[in-house]
Design a protein around this motif. Structure first.
Motif, PDB file in Angstrom:
ATOM      1  N   ILE A 133       0.811  -1.215   0.000  1.00  0.00           N
ATOM      2  CA  ILE A 133       0.000   0.000   0.000  1.00  0.00           C
ATOM      3  C   ILE A 133       0.847   1.269   0.000  1.00  0.00           C
ATOM      4  O   ILE A 133       0.371   2.347  -0.360  1.00  0.00           O
ATOM      5  CB  ILE A 133      -0.942  -0.010   1.226  1.00  0.00           C
ATOM      6  CG1 ILE A 133      -1.984   1.107   1.150  1.00  0.00           C
ATOM      7  CG2 ILE A 133      -0.160   0.097   2.548  1.00  0.00           C
ATOM      8  CD1 ILE A 133      -3.051   1.018   2.227  1.00  0.00           C
ATOM      9  N   GLU A 134       2.118   1.154   0.362  1.00  0.00           N
ATOM     10  CA  GLU A 134       2.966   2.345   0.454  1.00  0.00           C
ATOM     11  C   GLU A 134       3.635   2.689  -0.874  1.00  0.00           C
ATOM     12  O   GLU A 134       4.261   3.733  -0.997  1.00  0.00           O
ATOM     13  CB  GLU A 134       4.033   2.132   1.537  1.00  0.00           C
ATOM     14  CG  GLU A 134       3.423   1.983   2.925  1.00  0.00           C
ATOM     15  CD  GLU A 134       4.459   1.773   4.015  1.00  0.00           C
ATOM     16  OE1 GLU A 134       4.460   2.554   4.969  1.00  0.00           O
ATOM     17  OE2 GLU A 134       5.271   0.838   3.910  1.00  0.00           O
ATOM     18  N   PHE A 135       3.525   1.798  -1.850  1.00  0.00           N
ATOM     19  CA  PHE A 135       4.146   2.071  -3.151  1.00  0.00           C
ATOM     20  C   PHE A 135       3.290   3.035  -3.967  1.00  0.00           C
ATOM     21  O   PHE A 135       2.064   3.080  -3.793  1.00  0.00           O
ATOM     22  CB  PHE A 135       4.347   0.752  -3.923  1.00  0.00           C
ATOM     23  CG  PHE A 135       5.552  -0.021  -3.473  1.00  0.00           C
ATOM     24  CD1 PHE A 135       6.771   0.115  -4.135  1.00  0.00           C
ATOM     25  CD2 PHE A 135       5.498  -0.856  -2.374  1.00  0.00           C
ATOM     26  CE1 PHE A 135       7.898  -0.576  -3.716  1.00  0.00           C
ATOM     27  CE2 PHE A 135       6.619  -1.546  -1.930  1.00  0.00           C
ATOM     28  CZ  PHE A 135       7.823  -1.406  -2.609  1.00  0.00           C
ATOM     29  N   PRO A 136       3.929   3.788  -4.851  1.00  0.00           N
ATOM     30  CA  PRO A 136       3.165   4.742  -5.665  1.00  0.00           C
ATOM     31  C   PRO A 136       1.995   4.050  -6.377  1.00  0.00           C
ATOM     32  O   PRO A 136       2.165   2.974  -6.948  1.00  0.00           O
ATOM     33  CB  PRO A 136       4.192   5.243  -6.684  1.00  0.00           C
ATOM     34  CG  PRO A 136       5.518   5.051  -6.026  1.00  0.00           C
ATOM     35  CD  PRO A 136       5.364   3.825  -5.158  1.00  0.00           C
ATOM     36  N   GLY A 137       0.847   4.659  -6.289  1.00  0.00           N
ATOM     37  CA  GLY A 137      -0.320   4.134  -7.006  1.00  0.00           C
ATOM     38  C   GLY A 137      -1.140   3.113  -6.242  1.00  0.00           C
ATOM     39  O   GLY A 137      -2.118   2.580  -6.758  1.00  0.00           O
ATOM     40  N   TYR A 138      -0.756   2.798  -4.999  1.00  0.00           N
ATOM     41  CA  TYR A 138      -1.444   1.725  -4.286  1.00  0.00           C
ATOM     42  C   TYR A 138      -2.115   2.149  -2.985  1.00  0.00           C
ATOM     43  O   TYR A 138      -2.438   1.302  -2.155  1.00  0.00           O
ATOM     44  CB  TYR A 138      -0.483   0.567  -4.018  1.00  0.00           C
ATOM     45  CG  TYR A 138      -0.237  -0.283  -5.237  1.00  0.00           C
ATOM     46  CD1 TYR A 138      -1.234  -1.135  -5.709  1.00  0.00           C
ATOM     47  CD2 TYR A 138       0.964  -0.213  -5.927  1.00  0.00           C
ATOM     48  CE1 TYR A 138      -1.023  -1.913  -6.829  1.00  0.00           C
ATOM     49  CE2 TYR A 138       1.189  -0.986  -7.052  1.00  0.00           C
ATOM     50  CZ  TYR A 138       0.191  -1.832  -7.495  1.00  0.00           C
ATOM     51  OH  TYR A 138       0.388  -2.600  -8.602  1.00  0.00           O
ATOM     52  N   ALA A 139      -2.316   3.449  -2.813  1.00  0.00           N
ATOM     53  CA  ALA A 139      -2.892   3.912  -1.545  1.00  0.00           C
ATOM     54  C   ALA A 139      -4.266   3.288  -1.284  1.00  0.00           C
ATOM     55  O   ALA A 139      -4.727   3.247  -0.142  1.00  0.00           O
ATOM     56  CB  ALA A 139      -3.005   5.433  -1.548  1.00  0.00           C
ATOM     57  N   TRP A 140      -4.884   2.772  -2.311  1.00  0.00           N
ATOM     58  CA  TRP A 140      -6.230   2.202  -2.179  1.00  0.00           C
ATOM     59  C   TRP A 140      -6.204   0.739  -1.747  1.00  0.00           C
ATOM     60  O   TRP A 140      -7.228   0.156  -1.411  1.00  0.00           O
ATOM     61  CB  TRP A 140      -6.963   2.275  -3.525  1.00  0.00           C
ATOM     62  CG  TRP A 140      -6.171   1.617  -4.619  1.00  0.00           C
ATOM     63  CD1 TRP A 140      -5.196   2.197  -5.387  1.00  0.00           C
ATOM     64  CD2 TRP A 140      -6.247   0.251  -5.050  1.00  0.00           C
ATOM     65  NE1 TRP A 140      -4.654   1.272  -6.256  1.00  0.00           N
ATOM     66  CE2 TRP A 140      -5.287   0.073  -6.067  1.00  0.00           C
ATOM     67  CE3 TRP A 140      -7.046  -0.839  -4.660  1.00  0.00           C
ATOM     68  CZ2 TRP A 140      -5.083  -1.155  -6.712  1.00  0.00           C
ATOM     69  CZ3 TRP A 140      -6.843  -2.054  -5.301  1.00  0.00           C
ATOM     70  CH2 TRP A 140      -5.872  -2.203  -6.316  1.00  0.00           C
ATOM     71  N   LYS A 141      -5.034   0.110  -1.787  1.00  0.00           N
ATOM     72  CA  LYS A 141      -4.993  -1.349  -1.638  1.00  0.00           C
ATOM     73  C   LYS A 141      -4.658  -1.773  -0.207  1.00  0.00           C
ATOM     74  O   LYS A 141      -3.568  -1.502   0.267  1.00  0.00           O
ATOM     75  CB  LYS A 141      -3.946  -1.922  -2.600  1.00  0.00           C
ATOM     76  CG  LYS A 141      -4.007  -3.434  -2.677  1.00  0.00           C
ATOM     77  CD  LYS A 141      -3.520  -3.932  -4.014  1.00  0.00           C
ATOM     78  CE  LYS A 141      -3.925  -5.378  -4.214  1.00  0.00           C
ATOM     79  NZ  LYS A 141      -3.821  -5.781  -5.600  1.00  0.00           N
ATOM     80  N   PRO A 142      -5.580  -2.457   0.468  1.00  0.00           N
ATOM     81  CA  PRO A 142      -5.311  -2.844   1.859  1.00  0.00           C
ATOM     82  C   PRO A 142      -4.357  -4.040   1.934  1.00  0.00           C
ATOM     83  O   PRO A 142      -4.725  -5.126   2.339  1.00  0.00           O
ATOM     84  CB  PRO A 142      -6.693  -3.194   2.408  1.00  0.00           C
ATOM     85  CG  PRO A 142      -7.474  -3.625   1.215  1.00  0.00           C
ATOM     86  CD  PRO A 142      -6.914  -2.889   0.025  1.00  0.00           C
ATOM     87  N   CYS A 143      -3.125  -3.828   1.529  1.00  0.00           N
ATOM     88  CA  CYS A 143      -2.126  -4.892   1.539  1.00  0.00           C
ATOM     89  C   CYS A 143      -0.843  -4.288   2.099  1.00  0.00           C
ATOM     90  O   CYS A 143      -0.434  -3.236   1.633  1.00  0.00           O
ATOM     91  CB  CYS A 143      -1.895  -5.430   0.122  1.00  0.00           C
ATOM     92  SG  CYS A 143      -0.600  -6.686   0.019  1.00  0.00           S
ATOM     93  N   PRO A 144      -0.174  -4.838   3.096  1.00  0.00           N
ATOM     94  CA  PRO A 144      -0.465  -6.147   3.698  1.00  0.00           C
ATOM     95  C   PRO A 144      -1.418  -6.089   4.891  1.00  0.00           C
ATOM     96  O   PRO A 144      -1.579  -7.101   5.564  1.00  0.00           O
ATOM     97  CB  PRO A 144       0.913  -6.612   4.155  1.00  0.00           C
ATOM     98  CG  PRO A 144       1.624  -5.350   4.513  1.00  0.00           C
ATOM     99  CD  PRO A 144       1.094  -4.276   3.580  1.00  0.00           C
ATOM    100  N   SER A 145      -2.061  -4.944   5.160  1.00  0.00           N
ATOM    101  CA  SER A 145      -2.999  -4.851   6.290  1.00  0.00           C
ATOM    102  C   SER A 145      -2.355  -5.160   7.636  1.00  0.00           C
ATOM    103  O   SER A 145      -2.999  -5.749   8.520  1.00  0.00           O
ATOM    104  CB  SER A 145      -4.230  -5.742   6.063  1.00  0.00           C
ATOM    105  OG  SER A 145      -5.031  -5.190   5.050  1.00  0.00           O
TER     106      SER A 145
END
Ligand SMILES: [Zn+2]
Length: 405
Positions: A133-145
Protein backbone atom coordinates in the motif's frame (compact mmCIF):
# COMPACT_ATOMS: atom_id res chain seq x y z
CA UNK A 1 15.69 -20.33 8.68
CA UNK A 2 13.68 -23.06 6.99
CA UNK A 3 13.67 -22.14 3.27
CA UNK A 4 12.25 -24.51 0.68
CA UNK A 5 13.53 -23.95 -2.82
CA UNK A 6 10.50 -24.01 -5.14
CA UNK A 7 12.05 -22.10 -8.01
CA UNK A 8 11.82 -25.08 -10.33
CA UNK A 9 8.67 -26.72 -9.09
CA UNK A 10 6.00 -24.02 -9.31
CA UNK A 11 3.72 -23.64 -12.32
CA UNK A 12 5.14 -21.37 -15.00
CA UNK A 13 3.63 -19.96 -18.15
CA UNK A 14 4.35 -22.17 -21.18
CA UNK A 15 5.96 -19.31 -23.12
CA UNK A 16 5.98 -16.03 -21.23
CA UNK A 17 9.00 -15.21 -19.06
CA UNK A 18 9.62 -12.41 -16.58
CA UNK A 19 12.50 -10.13 -17.49
CA UNK A 20 15.62 -10.16 -15.32
CA UNK A 21 17.58 -7.35 -13.70
CA UNK A 22 20.93 -6.74 -12.06
CA UNK A 23 20.95 -7.26 -8.29
CA UNK A 24 22.00 -3.61 -7.93
CA UNK A 25 18.59 -2.55 -9.29
CA UNK A 26 16.85 -3.93 -6.18
CA UNK A 27 16.04 -0.94 -3.98
CA UNK A 28 12.96 -1.94 -2.02
CA UNK A 29 11.51 -4.97 -0.29
CA UNK A 30 7.74 -5.13 -0.77
CA UNK A 31 5.62 -6.83 1.91
CA UNK A 32 2.29 -8.40 0.93
CA UNK A 33 -0.36 -10.57 2.43
CA UNK A 34 -2.17 -13.03 0.21
CA UNK A 35 -5.62 -11.63 1.13
CA UNK A 36 -6.73 -15.24 1.33
CA UNK A 37 -7.25 -16.90 4.69
CA UNK A 38 -5.11 -19.84 3.61
CA UNK A 39 -3.00 -20.67 0.59
CA UNK A 40 0.41 -21.75 -0.61
CA UNK A 41 3.04 -20.84 -3.16
CA UNK A 42 1.61 -23.56 -5.39
CA UNK A 43 -1.91 -22.12 -5.23
CA UNK A 44 -0.76 -18.54 -5.85
CA UNK A 45 1.38 -19.67 -8.78
CA UNK A 46 -1.61 -21.43 -10.34
CA UNK A 47 -3.75 -18.33 -9.89
CA UNK A 48 -1.15 -15.96 -11.31
CA UNK A 49 -0.35 -18.15 -14.30
CA UNK A 50 -3.69 -19.76 -15.11
CA UNK A 51 -6.04 -16.92 -14.25
CA UNK A 52 -3.95 -13.79 -14.74
CA UNK A 53 -1.83 -15.20 -17.58
CA UNK A 54 1.39 -14.04 -15.96
CA UNK A 55 4.81 -15.63 -16.59
CA UNK A 56 4.91 -17.09 -13.06
CA UNK A 57 4.09 -16.50 -9.42
CA UNK A 58 4.11 -12.84 -8.35
CA UNK A 59 6.38 -13.25 -5.31
CA UNK A 60 10.01 -14.01 -4.70
CA UNK A 61 9.21 -15.50 -1.31
CA UNK A 62 6.08 -16.86 0.33
CA UNK A 63 6.04 -17.07 4.14
CA UNK A 64 3.60 -19.66 5.47
CA UNK A 65 1.68 -19.46 8.72
CA UNK A 66 3.98 -22.00 10.39
CA UNK A 67 6.98 -19.80 9.60
CA UNK A 68 8.33 -21.96 6.79
CA UNK A 69 9.52 -19.99 3.79
CA UNK A 70 9.25 -20.84 0.10
CA UNK A 71 11.76 -19.39 -2.33
CA UNK A 72 9.94 -18.88 -5.65
CA UNK A 73 12.25 -16.75 -7.82
CA UNK A 74 15.84 -15.62 -8.11
CA UNK A 75 16.09 -12.03 -6.91
CA UNK A 76 16.98 -11.02 -10.47
CA UNK A 77 13.49 -11.93 -11.68
CA UNK A 78 11.23 -8.93 -12.22
CA UNK A 79 7.88 -10.45 -11.28
CA UNK A 80 4.56 -8.61 -11.05
CA UNK A 81 3.49 -7.44 -7.61
CA UNK A 82 3.85 -3.64 -7.30
CA UNK A 83 3.09 -2.39 -10.82
CA UNK A 84 5.61 0.07 -12.16
CA UNK A 85 7.80 -0.42 -9.09
CA UNK A 86 8.34 -4.10 -9.97
CA UNK A 87 11.76 -3.36 -11.43
CA UNK A 88 13.11 -2.07 -8.14
CA UNK A 89 11.30 -4.28 -5.65
CA UNK A 90 11.55 -7.80 -4.32
CA UNK A 91 8.24 -9.28 -3.18
CA UNK A 92 7.49 -11.23 -0.02
CA UNK A 93 4.00 -12.58 0.56
CA UNK A 94 2.73 -13.69 3.94
CA UNK A 95 -0.08 -16.21 3.61
CA UNK A 96 -3.19 -14.83 5.25
CA UNK A 97 -5.80 -12.13 5.14
CA UNK A 98 -4.70 -9.65 7.78
CA UNK A 99 -7.78 -7.52 7.34
CA UNK A 100 -9.50 -10.11 9.48
CA UNK A 101 -6.79 -12.49 10.70
CA UNK A 102 -3.96 -11.79 13.10
CA UNK A 103 -0.39 -12.18 11.94
CA UNK A 104 0.87 -14.74 14.44
CA UNK A 105 4.32 -14.86 15.92
CA UNK A 106 5.84 -17.76 13.97
CA UNK A 107 4.98 -16.19 10.62
CA UNK A 108 5.85 -12.68 11.69
CA UNK A 109 9.21 -13.66 13.14
CA UNK A 110 10.09 -15.75 10.08
CA UNK A 111 9.26 -12.78 7.85
CA UNK A 112 11.34 -10.42 9.99
CA UNK A 113 14.27 -12.83 9.87
CA UNK A 114 13.99 -13.22 6.10
CA UNK A 115 13.78 -9.46 5.55
CA UNK A 116 16.82 -8.84 7.75
CA UNK A 117 18.78 -11.35 5.71
CA UNK A 118 17.69 -9.72 2.44
CA UNK A 119 18.53 -6.22 3.68
CA UNK A 120 21.99 -7.52 4.43
CA UNK A 121 22.31 -9.37 1.10
CA UNK A 122 21.24 -6.39 -0.97
CA UNK A 123 22.74 -3.68 1.21
CA UNK A 124 19.41 -1.99 1.88
CA UNK A 125 18.10 -0.30 5.00
CA UNK A 126 14.92 -0.73 7.03
CA UNK A 127 13.56 2.40 5.35
CA UNK A 128 13.53 0.50 2.08
CA UNK A 129 11.00 -2.05 3.38
CA UNK A 130 7.57 -0.92 2.22
CA UNK A 131 4.14 -2.42 2.41
CA UNK A 132 2.35 -2.86 -0.91
CA UNK A 133 0.00 0.00 0.00
CA UNK A 134 2.97 2.35 0.45
CA UNK A 135 4.15 2.07 -3.15
CA UNK A 136 3.17 4.74 -5.67
CA UNK A 137 -0.32 4.13 -7.01
CA UNK A 138 -1.44 1.72 -4.29
CA UNK A 139 -2.89 3.91 -1.55
CA UNK A 140 -6.23 2.20 -2.18
CA UNK A 141 -4.99 -1.35 -1.64
CA UNK A 142 -5.31 -2.84 1.86
CA UNK A 143 -2.13 -4.89 1.54
CA UNK A 144 -0.46 -6.15 3.70
CA UNK A 145 -3.00 -4.85 6.29
CA UNK A 146 -0.48 -4.81 9.11
CA UNK A 147 1.15 -1.74 10.60
CA UNK A 148 4.29 -1.21 8.56
CA UNK A 149 5.57 1.26 11.15
CA UNK A 150 5.50 -1.49 13.76
CA UNK A 151 7.00 -3.97 11.34
CA UNK A 152 9.88 -1.63 10.55
CA UNK A 153 10.33 -0.88 14.26
CA UNK A 154 10.68 -4.62 14.90
CA UNK A 155 13.21 -4.87 12.09
CA UNK A 156 15.24 -2.08 13.69
CA UNK A 157 15.08 -3.57 17.13
CA UNK A 158 16.28 -6.85 15.73
CA UNK A 159 14.08 -8.86 18.01
CA UNK A 160 10.73 -10.58 18.08
CA UNK A 161 7.50 -8.87 19.09
CA UNK A 162 6.40 -9.22 22.70
CA UNK A 163 3.70 -11.73 23.50
CA UNK A 164 0.32 -10.60 24.74
CA UNK A 165 -0.17 -9.68 28.38
CA UNK A 166 -1.31 -12.25 30.96
CA UNK A 167 -5.03 -12.70 31.43
CA UNK A 168 -6.75 -11.36 34.53
CA UNK A 169 -10.51 -11.51 34.89
CA UNK A 170 -11.95 -8.05 35.51
CA UNK A 171 -15.50 -7.06 36.12
CA UNK A 172 -16.21 -3.40 35.91
CA UNK A 173 -19.48 -2.89 34.07
CA UNK A 174 -19.25 0.60 32.67
CA UNK A 175 -20.44 2.32 29.56
CA UNK A 176 -17.82 4.69 28.30
CA UNK A 177 -17.88 6.58 25.02
CA UNK A 178 -14.25 5.99 24.24
CA UNK A 179 -12.37 2.76 24.89
CA UNK A 180 -8.66 2.29 24.41
CA UNK A 181 -5.77 0.13 25.47
CA UNK A 182 -5.72 -0.54 29.21
CA UNK A 183 -9.50 -0.24 29.68
CA UNK A 184 -11.34 -3.15 31.27
CA UNK A 185 -14.95 -4.00 31.71
CA UNK A 186 -18.05 -5.45 30.16
CA UNK A 187 -18.20 -2.71 27.55
CA UNK A 188 -14.77 -3.88 26.40
CA UNK A 189 -16.03 -7.44 26.41
CA UNK A 190 -18.96 -6.42 24.21
CA UNK A 191 -16.62 -4.83 21.67
CA UNK A 192 -14.46 -7.96 21.67
CA UNK A 193 -17.53 -10.10 21.11
CA UNK A 194 -18.60 -7.95 18.17
CA UNK A 195 -15.11 -8.03 16.64
CA UNK A 196 -15.07 -11.78 17.06
CA UNK A 197 -18.47 -12.18 15.40
CA UNK A 198 -17.23 -10.15 12.45
CA UNK A 199 -14.18 -12.41 12.09
CA UNK A 200 -11.53 -10.05 13.40
CA UNK A 201 -10.32 -12.48 16.08
CA UNK A 202 -9.48 -10.21 19.03
CA UNK A 203 -8.12 -13.09 21.11
CA UNK A 204 -9.80 -14.10 24.39
CA UNK A 205 -13.11 -12.34 25.08
CA UNK A 206 -11.88 -11.28 28.50
CA UNK A 207 -12.96 -7.67 28.90
CA UNK A 208 -9.36 -6.45 28.79
CA UNK A 209 -8.45 -3.94 26.09
CA UNK A 210 -4.96 -5.33 25.55
CA UNK A 211 -2.62 -5.49 22.53
CA UNK A 212 -4.67 -8.19 20.79
CA UNK A 213 -7.81 -6.08 21.02
CA UNK A 214 -5.93 -3.03 19.75
CA UNK A 215 -4.68 -5.12 16.86
CA UNK A 216 -8.18 -6.38 16.06
CA UNK A 217 -9.64 -2.86 16.26
CA UNK A 218 -6.95 -1.59 13.90
CA UNK A 219 -7.61 -4.37 11.41
CA UNK A 220 -11.28 -3.64 11.63
CA UNK A 221 -10.74 0.10 11.13
CA UNK A 222 -8.55 -0.58 8.12
CA UNK A 223 -11.26 -2.81 6.59
CA UNK A 224 -13.95 -0.26 7.35
CA UNK A 225 -11.74 2.46 5.84
CA UNK A 226 -11.98 4.72 8.86
CA UNK A 227 -9.17 6.29 10.90
CA UNK A 228 -6.83 3.54 12.12
CA UNK A 229 -5.94 4.38 15.71
CA UNK A 230 -6.89 1.26 17.67
CA UNK A 231 -9.28 3.33 19.77
CA UNK A 232 -13.02 2.66 19.92
CA UNK A 233 -14.83 5.99 19.69
CA UNK A 234 -18.16 7.02 18.15
CA UNK A 235 -17.00 6.51 14.55
CA UNK A 236 -15.66 3.04 15.23
CA UNK A 237 -18.81 2.09 17.15
CA UNK A 238 -20.96 3.19 14.24
CA UNK A 239 -18.80 1.24 11.83
CA UNK A 240 -18.95 -1.85 14.07
CA UNK A 241 -22.73 -1.64 14.08
CA UNK A 242 -22.99 -1.23 10.34
CA UNK A 243 -20.14 -3.42 9.13
CA UNK A 244 -21.03 -5.98 6.54
CA UNK A 245 -18.79 -8.94 7.25
CA UNK A 246 -19.33 -10.40 3.82
CA UNK A 247 -17.88 -7.29 2.17
CA UNK A 248 -15.78 -7.44 -0.94
CA UNK A 249 -12.72 -9.65 -0.86
CA UNK A 250 -10.02 -8.24 -3.09
CA UNK A 251 -8.19 -11.18 -4.60
CA UNK A 252 -4.53 -10.69 -4.24
CA UNK A 253 -2.20 -10.47 -7.21
CA UNK A 254 -4.55 -8.35 -9.28
CA UNK A 255 -3.88 -7.40 -12.90
CA UNK A 256 -3.04 -3.89 -11.63
CA UNK A 257 0.25 -5.33 -10.38
CA UNK A 258 1.48 -5.58 -13.95
CA UNK A 259 3.48 -2.59 -15.10
CA UNK A 260 1.83 -0.15 -17.50
CA UNK A 261 3.01 2.35 -20.09
CA UNK A 262 4.70 4.50 -17.46
CA UNK A 263 7.12 1.73 -16.55
CA UNK A 264 9.74 3.31 -18.77
CA UNK A 265 9.82 6.31 -16.47
CA UNK A 266 10.32 4.02 -13.50
CA UNK A 267 12.99 1.76 -14.91
CA UNK A 268 16.41 3.24 -14.64
CA UNK A 269 15.50 5.51 -11.72
CA UNK A 270 18.17 4.74 -9.15
CA UNK A 271 17.28 7.29 -6.50
CA UNK A 272 15.45 6.30 -3.33
CA UNK A 273 11.72 6.67 -3.22
CA UNK A 274 10.88 9.09 -0.43
CA UNK A 275 7.77 9.30 1.69
CA UNK A 276 6.63 10.21 5.15
CA UNK A 277 7.38 7.38 7.56
CA UNK A 278 8.36 6.90 11.23
CA UNK A 279 11.15 7.51 11.99
CA UNK A 280 11.42 10.03 9.19
CA UNK A 281 13.70 9.50 6.19
CA UNK A 282 16.78 11.68 6.16
CA UNK A 283 19.43 12.55 3.66
CA UNK A 284 20.81 14.76 0.98
CA UNK A 285 18.12 13.53 -1.41
CA UNK A 286 15.45 14.77 0.99
CA UNK A 287 17.14 18.19 1.17
CA UNK A 288 17.22 18.29 -2.62
CA UNK A 289 13.48 17.67 -2.79
CA UNK A 290 12.82 20.26 -0.08
CA UNK A 291 14.75 22.88 -1.98
CA UNK A 292 12.77 22.22 -5.14
CA UNK A 293 9.32 22.18 -3.56
CA UNK A 294 9.99 25.14 -1.28
CA UNK A 295 9.91 23.28 2.03
CA UNK A 296 12.13 24.00 5.01
CA UNK A 297 15.50 22.48 4.10
CA UNK A 298 16.53 20.25 7.01
CA UNK A 299 17.04 16.96 5.18
CA UNK A 300 14.21 15.27 7.10
CA UNK A 301 11.10 14.09 5.26
CA UNK A 302 8.39 15.27 7.68
CA UNK A 303 4.74 16.31 7.30
CA UNK A 304 5.65 19.81 6.05
CA UNK A 305 7.73 18.32 3.25
CA UNK A 306 4.99 15.86 2.41
CA UNK A 307 2.52 18.74 2.13
CA UNK A 308 4.78 20.66 -0.22
CA UNK A 309 5.37 17.56 -2.33
CA UNK A 310 1.62 17.04 -2.60
CA UNK A 311 1.12 20.66 -3.67
CA UNK A 312 3.85 20.18 -6.26
CA UNK A 313 2.18 17.01 -7.51
CA UNK A 314 -1.18 18.75 -7.74
CA UNK A 315 0.27 21.64 -9.72
CA UNK A 316 1.97 19.25 -12.10
CA UNK A 317 -1.02 16.96 -12.62
CA UNK A 318 0.73 13.99 -11.05
CA UNK A 319 -0.82 11.45 -8.72
CA UNK A 320 -1.08 13.31 -5.40
CA UNK A 321 0.30 10.76 -2.96
CA UNK A 322 3.13 12.61 -1.20
CA UNK A 323 5.60 9.98 -2.43
CA UNK A 324 8.68 11.05 -4.34
CA UNK A 325 8.85 8.12 -6.74
CA UNK A 326 10.38 8.00 -10.21
CA UNK A 327 7.71 10.14 -11.89
CA UNK A 328 7.86 12.87 -9.26
CA UNK A 329 11.67 12.76 -9.35
CA UNK A 330 11.54 13.38 -13.11
CA UNK A 331 9.12 16.25 -12.67
CA UNK A 332 11.39 17.75 -10.01
CA UNK A 333 14.38 17.36 -12.33
CA UNK A 334 12.59 19.47 -14.89
CA UNK A 335 12.50 22.30 -12.36
CA UNK A 336 16.27 22.52 -12.56
CA UNK A 337 16.00 26.06 -13.91
CA UNK A 338 17.40 26.95 -17.31
CA UNK A 339 16.61 23.82 -19.27
CA UNK A 340 19.06 23.10 -22.05
CA UNK A 341 17.32 22.65 -25.36
CA UNK A 342 18.36 20.38 -28.20
CA UNK A 343 21.24 21.99 -30.10
CA UNK A 344 23.44 19.31 -31.60
CA UNK A 345 23.89 15.60 -32.18
CA UNK A 346 25.57 13.98 -29.17
CA UNK A 347 27.83 11.00 -29.79
CA UNK A 348 31.21 9.61 -28.75
CA UNK A 349 33.84 11.65 -30.54
CA UNK A 350 37.50 12.48 -30.18
CA UNK A 351 37.91 14.74 -28.36
CA UNK A 352 34.75 13.95 -26.42
CA UNK A 353 31.83 16.38 -26.45
CA UNK A 354 31.27 18.39 -23.31
CA UNK A 355 28.52 20.69 -22.16
CA UNK A 356 25.34 21.40 -20.29
CA UNK A 357 23.33 19.43 -22.83
CA UNK A 358 25.44 16.35 -22.04
CA UNK A 359 24.83 16.84 -18.31
CA UNK A 360 21.13 17.14 -18.97
CA UNK A 361 21.14 13.80 -20.80
CA UNK A 362 23.22 12.16 -18.07
CA UNK A 363 20.87 13.34 -15.36
CA UNK A 364 17.91 11.93 -17.22
CA UNK A 365 19.69 8.58 -17.63
CA UNK A 366 20.96 8.42 -14.05
CA UNK A 367 24.60 8.05 -15.02
CA UNK A 368 27.50 10.00 -13.59
CA UNK A 369 26.92 13.69 -14.38
CA UNK A 370 30.33 14.90 -15.56
CA UNK A 371 29.19 16.65 -18.73
CA UNK A 372 31.43 14.49 -20.94
CA UNK A 373 29.84 12.27 -23.59
CA UNK A 374 31.91 9.11 -23.11
CA UNK A 375 31.34 5.35 -23.42
CA UNK A 376 29.26 5.09 -20.21
CA UNK A 377 26.86 7.72 -21.40
CA UNK A 378 26.68 6.08 -24.80
CA UNK A 379 25.88 2.73 -23.21
CA UNK A 380 23.10 4.30 -21.13
CA UNK A 381 21.71 5.96 -24.26
CA UNK A 382 21.67 2.60 -26.06
CA UNK A 383 19.85 0.99 -23.13
CA UNK A 384 17.34 3.79 -23.13
CA UNK A 385 16.82 3.49 -26.89
CA UNK A 386 16.31 -0.25 -26.52
CA UNK A 387 13.71 0.23 -23.79
CA UNK A 388 11.98 2.94 -25.77
CA UNK A 389 11.81 0.90 -28.96
CA UNK A 390 13.60 3.51 -31.05
CA UNK A 391 16.69 3.10 -33.23
CA UNK A 392 19.65 1.89 -31.12
CA UNK A 393 22.73 3.85 -32.16
CA UNK A 394 24.01 5.42 -28.94
CA UNK A 395 23.60 8.85 -30.50
CA UNK A 396 21.33 11.53 -29.05
CA UNK A 397 19.59 13.11 -32.00
CA UNK A 398 16.32 15.00 -31.98
CA UNK A 399 14.22 11.83 -31.62
CA UNK A 400 16.13 10.47 -28.62
CA UNK A 401 16.24 13.92 -27.04
CA UNK A 402 12.49 14.27 -27.35
CA UNK A 403 11.93 10.85 -25.85
CA UNK A 404 14.22 11.66 -22.94
CA UNK A 405 12.56 14.99 -22.16
ZN1 LIG B 1 0.11 -6.95 -2.15
Amino acid sequence: MNINDKRNSLVRHPSKRYRRRAISEIRNIAIHHSATTSGSAEAFARYHVNSLDWPGIAYHYVVNKDGSIDLCHDPEVVSYHVGNSNGRALGICMVGDFRTQTLERAQRNATLKLVRKLLNDFNLSVEDVWGHIEFPGYAWKPCPSISMEQFRASLREGRAIPTSSPIVIPSQPTNRTILSQGDRGDDVRAIQQRLNNLGFEPGPIDGIFGPLTVDAVQRFQRSARIVVDGVVGPETRRALDNFNASGEQIEHGAPSDEPDAREEQFSGETRRMLRLMQPMMRGQDVAEVQEKVGALIDGIYGPGTENRVMEFQRRNNLAVDGIVGPITWRALDRLAGNQPTYERLLSVQSPMLRGEDVKHVQRALNVQVDGIYGPNTERAVRDFQRRSGIRIDGIVGQQTWNRLF
